[in-house]
Motif scaffolding. Structure first.
Motif, PDB file in Angstrom:
ATOM      1  N   GLN A  20       0.643  -1.361  -0.078  1.00 51.30           N
ATOM      2  CA  GLN A  20       0.449   0.017  -0.325  1.00 51.30           C
ATOM      3  C   GLN A  20       0.626   1.656  -0.445  1.00 51.30           C
ATOM      4  O   GLN A  20       0.643   2.113  -0.438  1.00 51.30           O
ATOM      5  CB  GLN A  20      -1.305  -0.622   1.102  1.00 51.30           C
ATOM      6  N   LEU A  21       1.726   1.222   0.442  1.00 56.96           N
ATOM      7  CA  LEU A  21       2.525   2.596   1.020  1.00 56.96           C
ATOM      8  C   LEU A  21       3.113   2.827  -0.583  1.00 56.96           C
ATOM      9  O   LEU A  21       3.189   4.196  -0.469  1.00 56.96           O
ATOM     10  CB  LEU A  21       4.331   1.854   2.016  1.00 56.96           C
ATOM     11  N   HIS A  22       3.588   1.933  -1.230  1.00 60.34           N
ATOM     12  CA  HIS A  22       4.067   1.696  -2.229  1.00 60.34           C
ATOM     13  C   HIS A  22       3.602   2.224  -3.509  1.00 60.34           C
ATOM     14  O   HIS A  22       3.863   1.885  -4.591  1.00 60.34           O
ATOM     15  CB  HIS A  22       4.963   1.472  -2.798  1.00 60.34           C
ATOM     16  N   SER A  23       1.919   2.119  -3.066  1.00 64.43           N
ATOM     17  CA  SER A  23       0.882   2.065  -4.267  1.00 64.43           C
ATOM     18  C   SER A  23       0.758   3.020  -5.102  1.00 64.43           C
ATOM     19  O   SER A  23      -0.325   3.327  -6.168  1.00 64.43           O
ATOM     20  CB  SER A  23      -0.558   1.923  -3.530  1.00 64.43           C
ATOM     21  N   THR A  24       1.087   4.720  -4.767  1.00 65.03           N
ATOM     22  CA  THR A  24       0.609   5.480  -5.264  1.00 65.03           C
ATOM     23  C   THR A  24       1.769   6.413  -4.710  1.00 65.03           C
ATOM     24  O   THR A  24       2.897   6.594  -4.120  1.00 65.03           O
ATOM     25  CB  THR A  24      -0.588   6.031  -4.307  1.00 65.03           C
ATOM     26  N   LEU A  25       1.814   8.022  -5.563  1.00 61.66           N
ATOM     27  CA  LEU A  25       2.812   8.951  -5.769  1.00 61.66           C
ATOM     28  C   LEU A  25       2.570  10.453  -5.700  1.00 61.66           C
ATOM     29  O   LEU A  25       2.955  11.370  -5.081  1.00 61.66           O
ATOM     30  CB  LEU A  25       4.013   9.047  -6.656  1.00 61.66           C
ATOM     31  N   ASP A  26       0.924   9.861  -4.699  1.00 59.68           N
ATOM     32  CA  ASP A  26       0.827  10.919  -3.820  1.00 59.68           C
ATOM     33  C   ASP A  26       0.569  11.673  -2.849  1.00 59.68           C
ATOM     34  O   ASP A  26       0.398  10.305  -1.667  1.00 59.68           O
ATOM     35  CB  ASP A  26      -1.253  10.884  -4.453  1.00 59.68           C
ATOM     36  N   PHE A  27       1.255  13.143  -2.324  1.00 64.93           N
ATOM     37  CA  PHE A  27       1.612  12.751  -1.133  1.00 64.93           C
ATOM     38  C   PHE A  27       0.442  12.635   0.105  1.00 64.93           C
ATOM     39  O   PHE A  27       0.563  12.334   0.820  1.00 64.93           O
ATOM     40  CB  PHE A  27       2.573  14.349  -1.335  1.00 64.93           C
ATOM     41  N   LEU A  51       0.264  10.000   3.263  1.00 64.63           N
ATOM     42  CA  LEU A  51       0.193  10.407   4.817  1.00 64.63           C
ATOM     43  C   LEU A  51      -1.578   9.137   5.178  1.00 64.63           C
ATOM     44  O   LEU A  51      -1.051   8.569   6.181  1.00 64.63           O
ATOM     45  CB  LEU A  51      -0.675  11.641   4.410  1.00 64.63           C
ATOM     46  N   HIS A  52      -2.247   9.220   4.197  1.00 69.22           N
ATOM     47  CA  HIS A  52      -3.593   8.463   4.418  1.00 69.22           C
ATOM     48  C   HIS A  52      -3.013   7.308   4.894  1.00 69.22           C
ATOM     49  O   HIS A  52      -3.714   6.897   5.569  1.00 69.22           O
ATOM     50  CB  HIS A  52      -4.245   8.973   3.654  1.00 69.22           C
ATOM     51  N   ILE A  53      -2.553   6.545   3.758  1.00 69.54           N
ATOM     52  CA  ILE A  53      -2.076   5.158   3.852  1.00 69.54           C
ATOM     53  C   ILE A  53      -0.952   4.932   5.443  1.00 69.54           C
ATOM     54  O   ILE A  53      -1.533   3.804   5.967  1.00 69.54           O
ATOM     55  CB  ILE A  53      -0.963   4.544   2.679  1.00 69.54           C
ATOM     56  N   VAL A  54      -0.297   5.398   5.498  1.00 72.87           N
ATOM     57  CA  VAL A  54       0.467   5.382   6.617  1.00 72.87           C
ATOM     58  C   VAL A  54      -0.321   5.397   7.606  1.00 72.87           C
ATOM     59  O   VAL A  54      -0.418   4.649   9.054  1.00 72.87           O
ATOM     60  CB  VAL A  54       1.761   6.399   7.033  1.00 72.87           C
ATOM     61  N   MET A  55      -0.918   6.707   8.065  1.00 76.69           N
ATOM     62  CA  MET A  55      -2.671   6.808   8.570  1.00 76.69           C
ATOM     63  C   MET A  55      -3.274   5.527   8.905  1.00 76.69           C
ATOM     64  O   MET A  55      -3.005   4.735  10.334  1.00 76.69           O
ATOM     65  CB  MET A  55      -3.268   7.635   8.764  1.00 76.69           C
ATOM     66  N   ALA A  97       7.730   3.660   4.595  1.00 79.53           N
ATOM     67  CA  ALA A  97       7.026   5.105   5.303  1.00 79.53           C
ATOM     68  C   ALA A  97       7.668   6.052   4.645  1.00 79.53           C
ATOM     69  O   ALA A  97       7.534   6.764   4.009  1.00 79.53           O
ATOM     70  CB  ALA A  97       6.709   5.179   6.415  1.00 79.53           C
ATOM     71  N   ALA A  98       8.919   5.972   4.622  1.00 80.11           N
ATOM     72  CA  ALA A  98       9.988   7.819   4.848  1.00 80.11           C
ATOM     73  C   ALA A  98       9.925   8.007   3.608  1.00 80.11           C
ATOM     74  O   ALA A  98      10.438   9.205   2.188  1.00 80.11           O
ATOM     75  CB  ALA A  98      11.353   7.458   5.385  1.00 80.11           C
ATOM     76  N   THR A  99      10.631   6.580   2.619  1.00 78.64           N
ATOM     77  CA  THR A  99      11.218   6.610   1.395  1.00 78.64           C
ATOM     78  C   THR A  99       9.475   7.015   0.864  1.00 78.64           C
ATOM     79  O   THR A  99       9.650   8.111  -0.383  1.00 78.64           O
ATOM     80  CB  THR A  99      10.812   5.261   0.917  1.00 78.64           C
ATOM     81  N   ALA A 100       8.238   6.844   0.703  1.00 82.16           N
ATOM     82  CA  ALA A 100       7.458   6.776  -0.280  1.00 82.16           C
ATOM     83  C   ALA A 100       6.446   8.364  -0.042  1.00 82.16           C
ATOM     84  O   ALA A 100       6.516   8.533  -0.502  1.00 82.16           O
ATOM     85  CB  ALA A 100       6.050   6.107   0.671  1.00 82.16           C
ATOM     86  N   ARG A 118       6.158  13.320  -1.738  1.00 80.09           N
ATOM     87  CA  ARG A 118       6.387  15.044  -1.108  1.00 80.09           C
ATOM     88  C   ARG A 118       7.597  15.708  -3.523  1.00 80.09           C
ATOM     89  O   ARG A 118       6.555  16.538  -4.063  1.00 80.09           O
ATOM     90  CB  ARG A 118       7.217  15.433  -0.803  1.00 80.09           C
ATOM     91  N   LEU A 119       8.542  14.456  -3.637  1.00 83.80           N
ATOM     92  CA  LEU A 119       9.183  14.772  -4.679  1.00 83.80           C
ATOM     93  C   LEU A 119       8.524  15.325  -5.847  1.00 83.80           C
ATOM     94  O   LEU A 119       8.487  16.244  -6.776  1.00 83.80           O
ATOM     95  CB  LEU A 119      10.549  14.433  -4.508  1.00 83.80           C
ATOM     96  N   TYR A 120       7.528  14.194  -6.247  1.00 79.62           N
ATOM     97  CA  TYR A 120       7.252  13.647  -7.299  1.00 79.62           C
ATOM     98  C   TYR A 120       6.173  15.436  -7.454  1.00 79.62           C
ATOM     99  O   TYR A 120       5.840  15.391  -8.251  1.00 79.62           O
ATOM    100  CB  TYR A 120       6.491  12.818  -7.174  1.00 79.62           C
ATOM    101  N   SER A 121       5.255  15.465  -6.017  1.00 74.79           N
ATOM    102  CA  SER A 121       4.418  16.235  -6.116  1.00 74.79           C
ATOM    103  C   SER A 121       5.342  17.755  -6.613  1.00 74.79           C
ATOM    104  O   SER A 121       4.706  19.027  -7.205  1.00 74.79           O
ATOM    105  CB  SER A 121       3.864  16.865  -4.221  1.00 74.79           C
ATOM    106  N   GLN A 122       6.283  18.025  -6.112  1.00 73.80           N
ATOM    107  CA  GLN A 122       7.140  19.211  -6.264  1.00 73.80           C
ATOM    108  C   GLN A 122       7.859  19.473  -7.732  1.00 73.80           C
ATOM    109  O   GLN A 122       7.361  20.549  -8.037  1.00 73.80           O
ATOM    110  CB  GLN A 122       8.147  19.326  -5.235  1.00 73.80           C
TER     111      GLN A 122
END
Lengths: 126, 276
Positions: free
Chosen positions: B110-117, B121-125, B242-245, B250-254
């Motif tokens: 799940q953590l690596h299933s998206t690049l949306d920041f 965060l929601h998945i980590v939660m 989680a850190a990598t994701a 965040r980089l992708y969003s930027q």
């Protein structure tokens, strides 16, 4: 236990995947997923299932409302329902079971416990 | 007179009866003696008879063999029982391990299933709530400019709570960021009160040796008394994945934002060039 059909009602993709993962122990089982109560009722109109596994806290329609509606429906009321939720207090458990749920499991779930509960319910139904 | 003769007659009869009984008892005693003698004779004969004693020795040996077999069977039975218990224990351990692996697999997937920041965060939660069983927790990220941590996402705190910023090395949270080592204690009784600067668990979000933030757990769900073995595995997984994701999303969003800006400039330049 082959060809069982389960409906998982969960807004969390993580939990949907985890529950599906556990259910794969029932070889050949079919899994239908819904993200809330309304979605579940819609799926129940077109899909035949042997059991419903539902969360409580979900947007649009929560799990308790879903349990109530399923148990009021003459076509669906015999379906066993397992509530899987973070709400672990005794009064929540009592409320869920009083509404007609057949079992109540608190998160975090243990796969072996979930499978035992399901197996017991299926045997009871036979 | 008649009475006297009657009494005498009766006493004679009684005496005769007693004498008869005496004779009978003597006869019985004689017979008893004879039988005793006969038994003694037979017993002596049996021990002295070689065939009988051979048979007895064989029987005795057989009894001993059977006793030994019984002891062996009992020993094997105990071994099988011990093995059974061992297998049952191993089965429980394997089931637990399976459960843990499923949790870790799903969390990682799940953590690596998206690049949306926001989605990350929601998945980590979700993982912290559903797989670890936390009721009150927060995610803090390190601000590289100010070198302190601020809360990025949180769950379960009172509405009026004010989240403090934490400097590196300051208190439990700051020390976790500085050392990169997870911190955890178990929930202490029912009187436990949430103190933001003293979480039950503080997990660093690390990319190699760089800590980019932390996850603070302040309270577990009511049905969960303490952290379990799989929680510590999940903490390790969260620390890295989680850190990598979070970092990559965040980089992708930027980069997406930058790309839009550059695209805007290019469009502007192209339009101006066409006009010129």
């Amino acid at each position: 236990m082959d060809s069982l059909r389960f409906l998982i009602v969960e807004d969390s993709p993580t939990m949907r995947q985890l529950i599906s993962f556990s259910l794969k122990r029932f070889k050949g089982c079919k899994i239908v997923e819904a993200v809330d109560g309304v979605d579940a009722l819609k799926k129940l109109q077109t899909e035949e299932v042997d059991m419903i596994l539902t969360d409580i806290n979900m947007p649009v329609m929560d799990g308790l409302k879903l349990v109530t509606l399923v148990k009021q429906n003459p076509k669906l009321r015999e379906l066993p329902i397992v509530i899987i939720t973070t709400e672990g207090a005794q009064e929540d458990r009592d409320r869920g079971l009083a509404l007609g749920a057949d079992a109540y499991i608190s998160k975090p779930i243990q796969s072996s416990h979930l499978l035992k509960v399901i197996t017991d319910l299926l045997e009871k139904k036979r | 007179m008649d009475d006297h003769s009657d009494l005498f007659k009766k006493s004679q009869e009684f005496l005769q009866m007693v004498n008869q009984q005496k004779d009978f008892i003597q006869d019985v005693l004689k017979e008893n003696e004879r039988l005793r003698f006969q038994i003694a004779g037979l017993q002596g004969k049996s021990t002295s008879d070689p065939l009988v004693s051979q048979e007895m020795a064989l029987l005795k040996k057989k009894v001993e063999q059977l006793e030994a077999q019984k002891a062996e069977i009992e020993r094997r039975f105990q071994n099988v029982e011990a093995e059974n218990k061992d297998f049952a224990q191993r089965y429980i351990e394997i089931e637990e391990q399976n459960n843990n692996l499923a949790n870790l697999y799903v969390a990682s997937y799940q953590l690596h299933s998206t690049l949306d920041f926001q989605e990350v965060l929601h998945i980590v939660m979700e993982i912290v709530i559903n797989l670890i069983g936390a009721e009150i927790f927060s995610i803090m990220l390190l601000d590289e400019k100010t070198n302190d941590l601020g809360v990025l996402a949180h769950e379960g705190y009172d509405e009026d709570v004010k989240f403090p910023r934490v400097h590196i090395g300051e208190g439990v949270i700051g020390s976790v960021v500085k050392t990169g080592e997870s911190y955890y204690i178990n929930q202490a009784g029912s009187g436990y009160k949430v103190d933001f600067l003293h979480p039950l668990a503080c997990i660093p979000l690390k990319i190699k040796e760089n800590v980019i933030g932390v996850i603070n757990i302040h309270k577990l769900l009511v049905q969960k008394d303490a952290f379990t073995a799989v929680d510590y595995e999940l903490f390790s997984l969260l620390a890295a994945h989680a850190a990598t994701a979070i970092f990559s999303s965040r980089l992708y969003s930027q980069s997406e934002r930058k790309l839009t800006t550059i695209q805007g400039f290019l469009d502007l330049l192209t339009t101006s060039g066409q006009r010129g």
